[in-house]
Design an enzyme around this catalytic site. Structure first.
Site, PDB file in Angstrom:
ATOM      1  N   LYS A 135       3.923 -15.224   3.147  1.00 54.41           N
ATOM      2  CA  LYS A 135       4.152 -15.980   1.913  1.00 54.41           C
ATOM      3  C   LYS A 135       5.666 -16.141   1.787  1.00 54.41           C
ATOM      4  CE  LYS A 135       2.643 -17.834  -1.954  1.00 54.41           C
ATOM      5  NZ  LYS A 135       1.765 -19.004  -2.022  1.00 54.41           N
ATOM      6  N   ASP A 171     -12.043  -9.545   4.804  1.00 52.79           N
ATOM      7  CA  ASP A 171     -13.290  -9.576   4.023  1.00 52.79           C
ATOM      8  C   ASP A 171     -13.779 -11.020   3.940  1.00 52.79           C
ATOM      9  OD1 ASP A 171     -13.315  -6.812   3.388  1.00 52.79           O
ATOM     10  OD2 ASP A 171     -13.982  -7.216   1.341  1.00 52.79           O
ATOM     11  N   ASP A 218      -6.079  -7.258   4.648  1.00 54.78           N
ATOM     12  CA  ASP A 218      -7.232  -6.677   3.957  1.00 54.78           C
ATOM     13  C   ASP A 218      -8.089  -7.792   3.361  1.00 54.78           C
ATOM     14  OD1 ASP A 218      -8.879  -4.710   2.663  1.00 54.78           O
ATOM     15  OD2 ASP A 218      -7.795  -5.114   0.804  1.00 54.78           O
ATOM     16  N   ASP A 235      -2.068 -18.439   1.394  1.00 56.88           N
ATOM     17  CA  ASP A 235      -3.044 -19.210   0.610  1.00 56.88           C
ATOM     18  C   ASP A 235      -3.674 -20.309   1.465  1.00 56.88           C
ATOM     19  OD1 ASP A 235      -0.488 -20.292   0.626  1.00 56.88           O
ATOM     20  OD2 ASP A 235      -0.522 -20.991  -1.447  1.00 56.88           O
ATOM     21  N   TYR A 251       0.815  -1.208   0.000  1.00 54.79           N
ATOM     22  CA  TYR A 251       0.000   0.000   0.000  1.00 54.79           C
ATOM     23  C   TYR A 251       0.854   1.267   0.000  1.00 54.79           C
ATOM     24  CZ  TYR A 251      -4.528  -2.248   1.035  1.00 54.79           C
ATOM     25  OH  TYR A 251      -5.694  -2.967   0.989  1.00 54.79           O
TER      26      TYR A 251
END
Ligand code: IPM
Ligand code: MG
Length: 355
Positions: free
Chosen positions: A191, A251, A247, A223, A143
């Protein structure tokens, strides 16, 4: 009488409607728990671009700095989403606000409501009792990394993911502390099989393990975490992760609760804390009085708990929210079949009246 100053930033889309409901709840808490609240309203996002050409104007920043807490609605406007020409975007205001207020941690609790278990597409027994906290890093990673942009011919684009050891340490510290205060389990999501930043995360978190002997730590690729959150949500206690992974995963996690309209958050860091729902500005619903105000009202509960250390005031709001869900005074996103959904203002009024 406890005097508190709250900066109110409704933002865009459904922001003003849901914030108005949270204010009703705060006013009621103030009355019951002897607070004198001073509100300062300020613009952010597209609303601020329209007025002064800047999505996070200096005046808004000053209002936040001068407050004891910030209550924020949502940011985003479709006028900018499909417009590659736009020089300034509403979301930049949100990022600037997070950065300038030093809000490096975003706490997103995920839990279930008994009477909403049927609303989740996931099986009842899978999610019943799920209760975890996602600690999302908020001022680093993709970001904010530079360079970001396009090559001169416009055919290549790039974002940069950057993390320093210091940034990772301070967010992991919160992860360890919350885990120690809860059920003692921390999942570091990364990751590390691909990304250099993730390998630094893992190395840094590993080095901190010995300071928190009561916390059991596990490392999980993002993942795999995405799958496990849905498959076995009760596996998790505290998750700590970088900005973009957090983020996306939160959700996804809202599906466990039943609606994106139910998840609150607290952004904390070096100065004034900020409280906001995890959802966006939902422009399709703006002005229709149909958006779910609960995530914002629960964010106000978190404000009393985190910024004013008042667990009782927070609990009073939570009980009123539970009651609205139990009695089906809820908006269309969570209304059971055959029950007429209530409007945003009806839900807000009911909750305030029951605090
Ligand atoms: C969130 C939102 C924001 C984010 C957007 C609006 C920039 O999705 O708070 O989760 O990505 O952080
Ligand atoms: Mg998001």
């Amino acid at each position: 009488m406890k005097e508190i100053k709250i900066a109110v930033l409704p933002g865009d889309g459904i922001g003003p409607e849901i914030i108005a409901q949270a204010i009703k709840a705060v006013d009621k808490v103030a009355e019951k728990f002897s607070y004198k609240v001073e509100y300062t309203h300020a613009k952010v996002g597209a609303a601020a671009i329209d007025e002064v050409g800047d999505p996070y104007p200096e005046q808004t920043h000053q209002a936040c700095m001068a407050a004891d807490a910030v209550l924020f609605g949502a940011i985003g406007d479709p006028r900018y989403d499909n417009n590659p020409e736009a020089k300034v975007r509403p979301e930049q205001g949100l990022l600037a606000m997070r950065k300038k207020l030093g809000l490096y941690a975003n706490l997103r609790p995920v839990n279930t409501f008994e009477s909403l278990l049927h609303r989740s597409p996931l099986r009842h027994e899978l999610i019943d009792g799920a209760d975890f906290l996602c600690v999302r890093e908020l001022t680093g990673g993709l970001y904010f990394g530079r360079p970001q942009g396009r090559s001169e011919d416009g055919n290549t684009a790039y974002d940069t993911c950057v993390y320093t050891r210091g940034e990772i340490e301070r967010i992991c510290k919160l992860g360890f502390e919350y885990a120690a205060a809860r059920r003692g389990k921390l999942t570091v999501v990364d990751k590390a099989n691909v990304l250099a930043t993730s390998r630094l995360w893992r190395e840094t978190a590993k080095a901190m393990e010995k300071e928190y002997p009561s916390v059991e730590v596990e490392y999980m690729f993002v993942d795999n975490a995405a799958m496990k959150i849905i498959q076995q949500p009760k596996h998790f206690d505290v998750i700590v992760t970088e900005n973009m992974f957090g983020d996306i995963l939160t959700d996804e996690a809202s599906v466990i609760t039943g609606s994106l309209g139910l998840l609150p958050s607290a952004s904390i860091g070096t100065g004034t804390s900020l409280f906001e729902p995890i959802h966006g500005s939902y422009p399709q619903a703006a002005g229709k009085n149909i958006a779910n105000p609960i995530a914002t009202i629960l964010s106000a509960a978190m404000m009393f708990e985190y910024a004013f250390n008042d667990m009782e005031a927070g609990a009073a709001i939570r009980r009123a929210v539970d009651l609205s869900i139990e009695q089906n005074i809820v908006t269309e996103d969570i209304a059971p079949e055959g029950i007429k959904p209530s409007s945003t203002t009806e839900v807000g009024d009911f909750i305030a009246a029951n605090i």
